[in-house]
Design a protein around this motif. Structure first.
Motif, mmCIF file in Angstrom:
data_model
loop_
_atom_site.group_PDB
_atom_site.id
_atom_site.type_symbol
_atom_site.label_atom_id
_atom_site.label_comp_id
_atom_site.label_asym_id
_atom_site.label_seq_id
_atom_site.Cartn_x
_atom_site.Cartn_y
_atom_site.Cartn_z
ATOM 1 N N GLY A 268 4.266 5.826 8.443
ATOM 2 C CA GLY A 268 5.193 6.416 7.484
ATOM 3 C C GLY A 268 5.619 7.799 7.931
ATOM 4 O O GLY A 268 4.878 8.494 8.643
ATOM 5 N N VAL A 269 6.810 8.210 7.514
ATOM 6 C CA VAL A 269 7.368 9.510 7.909
ATOM 7 C C VAL A 269 7.889 10.236 6.675
ATOM 8 O O VAL A 269 8.697 9.686 5.918
ATOM 9 N N VAL A 270 7.420 11.458 6.484
ATOM 10 C CA VAL A 270 7.938 12.329 5.430
ATOM 11 C C VAL A 270 8.645 13.481 6.134
ATOM 12 O O VAL A 270 7.990 14.421 6.629
ATOM 13 N N PRO A 271 9.967 13.416 6.257
ATOM 14 C CA PRO A 271 10.688 14.419 7.051
ATOM 15 C C PRO A 271 10.372 15.852 6.621
ATOM 16 O O PRO A 271 10.375 16.184 5.439
ATOM 17 N N GLY A 272 10.049 16.677 7.617
ATOM 18 C CA GLY A 272 9.754 18.074 7.370
ATOM 19 C C GLY A 272 8.353 18.349 6.886
ATOM 20 O O GLY A 272 7.955 19.512 6.740
ATOM 21 N N VAL A 273 7.566 17.295 6.653
ATOM 22 C CA VAL A 273 6.235 17.481 6.066
ATOM 23 C C VAL A 273 5.133 16.915 6.950
ATOM 24 O O VAL A 273 4.252 17.631 7.420
ATOM 25 N N ALA A 274 5.151 15.599 7.170
ATOM 26 C CA ALA A 274 4.038 14.959 7.871
ATOM 27 C C ALA A 274 4.403 13.535 8.244
ATOM 28 O O ALA A 274 5.364 12.949 7.714
ATOM 29 N N SER A 275 3.636 12.984 9.163
ATOM 30 C CA SER A 275 3.655 11.539 9.400
ATOM 31 C C SER A 275 2.298 10.998 8.968
ATOM 32 O O SER A 275 1.293 11.722 8.964
ATOM 33 N N LEU A 276 2.263 9.730 8.592
ATOM 34 C CA LEU A 276 1.029 9.143 8.090
ATOM 35 C C LEU A 276 0.889 7.719 8.577
ATOM 36 O O LEU A 276 1.878 7.045 8.895
ATOM 37 N N ALA A 277 -0.346 7.269 8.679
ATOM 38 C CA ALA A 277 -0.619 5.914 9.141
ATOM 39 C C ALA A 277 -1.727 5.314 8.289
ATOM 40 O O ALA A 277 -2.693 5.996 7.940
ATOM 41 N N VAL A 278 -1.552 4.048 7.949
ATOM 42 C CA VAL A 278 -2.601 3.303 7.269
ATOM 43 C C VAL A 278 -2.831 2.006 8.031
ATOM 44 O O VAL A 278 -1.963 1.528 8.763
ATOM 45 N N TRP A 279 -4.012 1.445 7.849
ATOM 46 C CA TRP A 279 -4.329 0.167 8.488
ATOM 47 C C TRP A 279 -5.286 -0.629 7.631
ATOM 48 O O TRP A 279 -6.320 -0.132 7.203
ATOM 49 N N SER A 280 -4.915 -1.846 7.365
ATOM 50 C CA SER A 280 -5.797 -2.858 6.787
ATOM 51 C C SER A 280 -5.226 -4.197 7.232
ATOM 52 O O SER A 280 -4.040 -4.470 7.026
ATOM 53 N N PRO A 281 -6.026 -5.032 7.899
ATOM 54 C CA PRO A 281 -5.468 -6.189 8.614
ATOM 55 C C PRO A 281 -4.988 -7.351 7.752
ATOM 56 O O PRO A 281 -4.244 -8.202 8.232
ATOM 57 N N GLY A 282 -5.376 -7.400 6.483
ATOM 58 C CA GLY A 282 -4.917 -8.486 5.626
ATOM 59 C C GLY A 282 -3.460 -8.313 5.233
ATOM 60 O O GLY A 282 -3.049 -7.242 4.770
ATOM 61 N N LEU A 283 -2.659 -9.361 5.405
ATOM 62 C CA LEU A 283 -1.218 -9.285 5.162
ATOM 63 C C LEU A 283 -0.829 -9.953 3.844
ATOM 64 O O LEU A 283 -1.525 -10.849 3.351
ATOM 65 N N ASN A 284 0.308 -9.528 3.303
ATOM 66 C CA ASN A 284 0.881 -10.212 2.156
ATOM 67 C C ASN A 284 1.821 -11.316 2.641
ATOM 68 O O ASN A 284 1.928 -11.585 3.844
ATOM 69 N N ALA A 285 2.507 -11.951 1.707
ATOM 70 C CA ALA A 285 3.348 -13.094 2.066
ATOM 71 C C ALA A 285 4.512 -12.724 2.966
ATOM 72 O O ALA A 285 5.076 -13.590 3.654
ATOM 73 N N LYS A 286 4.892 -11.455 3.006
ATOM 74 C CA LYS A 286 6.010 -11.003 3.831
ATOM 75 C C LYS A 286 5.577 -10.515 5.208
ATOM 76 O O LYS A 286 6.400 -10.091 6.014
ATOM 77 N N GLY A 287 4.265 -10.551 5.501
ATOM 78 C CA GLY A 287 3.779 -10.125 6.804
ATOM 79 C C GLY A 287 3.481 -8.648 6.910
ATOM 80 O O GLY A 287 3.326 -8.128 8.014
ATOM 81 N N ASN A 288 3.370 -7.951 5.764
ATOM 82 C CA ASN A 288 3.032 -6.537 5.742
ATOM 83 C C ASN A 288 1.626 -6.350 5.177
ATOM 84 O O ASN A 288 1.162 -7.163 4.370
ATOM 85 N N SER A 289 0.934 -5.293 5.580
ATOM 86 C CA SER A 289 -0.422 -5.058 5.112
ATOM 87 C C SER A 289 -0.463 -4.936 3.594
ATOM 88 O O SER A 289 0.215 -4.087 3.003
ATOM 89 N N LEU A 290 -1.272 -5.784 2.954
ATOM 90 C CA LEU A 290 -1.357 -5.766 1.495
ATOM 91 C C LEU A 290 -1.992 -4.473 1.002
ATOM 92 O O LEU A 290 -1.419 -3.758 0.164
ATOM 93 N N ILE A 291 -3.171 -4.151 1.525
ATOM 94 C CA ILE A 291 -3.858 -2.937 1.099
ATOM 95 C C ILE A 291 -3.141 -1.697 1.634
ATOM 96 O O ILE A 291 -3.048 -0.674 0.953
ATOM 97 N N GLY A 292 -2.611 -1.797 2.858
ATOM 98 C CA GLY A 292 -1.886 -0.674 3.412
ATOM 99 C C GLY A 292 -0.688 -0.277 2.569
ATOM 100 O O GLY A 292 -0.412 0.913 2.362
ATOM 101 N N SER A 293 0.032 -1.276 2.054
ATOM 102 C CA SER A 293 1.191 -0.990 1.202
ATOM 103 C C SER A 293 0.761 -0.318 -0.096
ATOM 104 O O SER A 293 1.410 0.625 -0.575
ATOM 105 N N LYS A 294 -0.352 -0.781 -0.683
ATOM 106 C CA LYS A 294 -0.865 -0.157 -1.906
ATOM 107 C C LYS A 294 -1.300 1.277 -1.634
ATOM 108 O O LYS A 294 -1.070 2.171 -2.451
ATOM 109 N N ALA A 295 -1.927 1.491 -0.480
ATOM 110 C CA ALA A 295 -2.369 2.836 -0.136
ATOM 111 C C ALA A 295 -1.186 3.775 0.051
ATOM 112 O O ALA A 295 -1.227 4.944 -0.386
ATOM 113 N N MET A 296 -0.128 3.288 0.692
ATOM 114 C CA MET A 296 1.064 4.117 0.873
ATOM 115 C C MET A 296 1.679 4.492 -0.476
ATOM 116 O O MET A 296 2.120 5.634 -0.676
ATOM 117 N N ALA A 297 1.711 3.546 -1.403
ATOM 118 C CA ALA A 297 2.259 3.836 -2.730
ATOM 119 C C ALA A 297 1.418 4.893 -3.443
ATOM 120 O O ALA A 297 1.950 5.809 -4.089
#
Length: 318
Positions: free
Chosen positions: A268-297
């Protein structure tokens, strides 16, 4: 202690309590067995003098998969400039990341560089006047420079696993070759693509590598990587196309530019502030990290980083 540490610790604790964790990508055998209980998170402030803050499994390396497309695109824009956009579009696809449907309707021109077909064209651009090995090394050299770690490399087992099972990607590449949108032999292009997807990094390394996109194209605010205009455009594509046919949902629930990969990572990128990364290998139905998406939110809500304004805190129990 970093001012982000308490927030990251809270996010890691909340994600550890989540019971629904998705499933690792089973169609790539080397990814299928990764433990879905894993979770890591890191934040790299724009100021390179401040090291990334991290929590959870932030130092465990994982296959970044399609997150590599951000770095591939960065190099391709430096090599080809705006001529790249004659071969790859800039619109959301609305289809799964490995769909061939739109290629048939649009004569072999992929909708954007973050779906598989688009990244395969980008790999073809990176091959110009180079061997596949040299093109792969170009991407690795950039990533190593960005994260400050010469030890970053490709996971050979993952690359071989993708080469054995990547028939749909071969179909995409052969279709585009038939339409004249690949300039090099399909297997050479796919060699570059598969090895870039097999780059292994930790959340701490990935967050550091993405810092240039938060810093108007510079590492640490001083070392130029790309122009501010190109950094802005890559961020725009990450926001609109970075999560395939779930890009709108990610923008709605998280509200920052992001790029996911089926290895379970999200940059993830927050312009002018920071970049961030999350990782959790379990995916949702769309092929994106399920827990990672929750963590980003949760991160976006607690930090106020959404580019669209404040979000409700999605933490469990709130």
């Amino acid at each position: 202690m970093s001012r982000f540490q308490a927030t990251l610790d809270a996010v890691a604790a909340a994600m550890a309590r989540e019971t629904e964790r998705g499933a690792p990508a089973s169609y790539i055998p080397e990814l299928a067995g990764v433990d879905p209980s894993r979770f890591g998170v890191a934040v790299a402030p724009v100021d390179a003098a401040r090291p990334p803050a991290a929590a959870g499994d932030a130092d465990v390396r994982f296959s970044i998969q399609s997150v590599c497309k951000v770095f591939m695109l960065t190099l391709a824009l430096e090599r080809a400039g705006d001529a790249l956009w004659r071969r790859v579009g800039r619109e959301p696809s609305g289809d799964p990341f490995n769909s061939i449907v739109q290629l048939e309707h649009e004569r072999g021109v992929p909708r954007n560089p973050f779906i598989n077909a688009g990244a395969i064209v980008v790999a073809d651009v990176l091959l110009a006047d180079r061997t596949p090995e040299a093109a792969i090394l170009d991407v690795l050299t950039l990533v190593r420079r960005l994260c400050g770690d010469e030890g970053v490399g490709c996971d050979a087992r993952v690359a071989a696993s993708e080469a054995r099972t990547g028939m749909r990607n071969r179909a995409l590449a052969n279709f585009m070759a038939a339409e004249g949108n690949l300039r090099h032999p399909v297997e050479q292009v796919l060699q570059v693509y598969f090895h870039c997807c097999a780059i292994a990094m930790s959340c701490r390394q990935l967050a550091a590598a993405g810092r240039y996109l938060a810093a108007a194209g510079r590492t640490g605010g001083c070392d130029p990587v790309i122009t501010p205009q190109r950094a802005r455009r890559i961020n725009a594509l990450m926001l609109t196309c970075g999560h395939y046919d779930a890009s709108g949902e990610f923008a709605f629930s998280v509200g920052i530019p992001g790029k996911s990969g089926v290895g379970g990572g999200i940059l993830g990128v927050v312009p002018g502030v920071a970049s961030l990364a999350v990782w959790s290998p379990g995916l949702n139905a769309k092929g994106n990290s399920l827990i990672g998406s929750k963590a980003m939110a949760m991160l976006a809500a607690r930090t106020g980083w959404s580019v669209f304004g404040p979000l409700d805190d999605p933490a469990p129990g709130r």
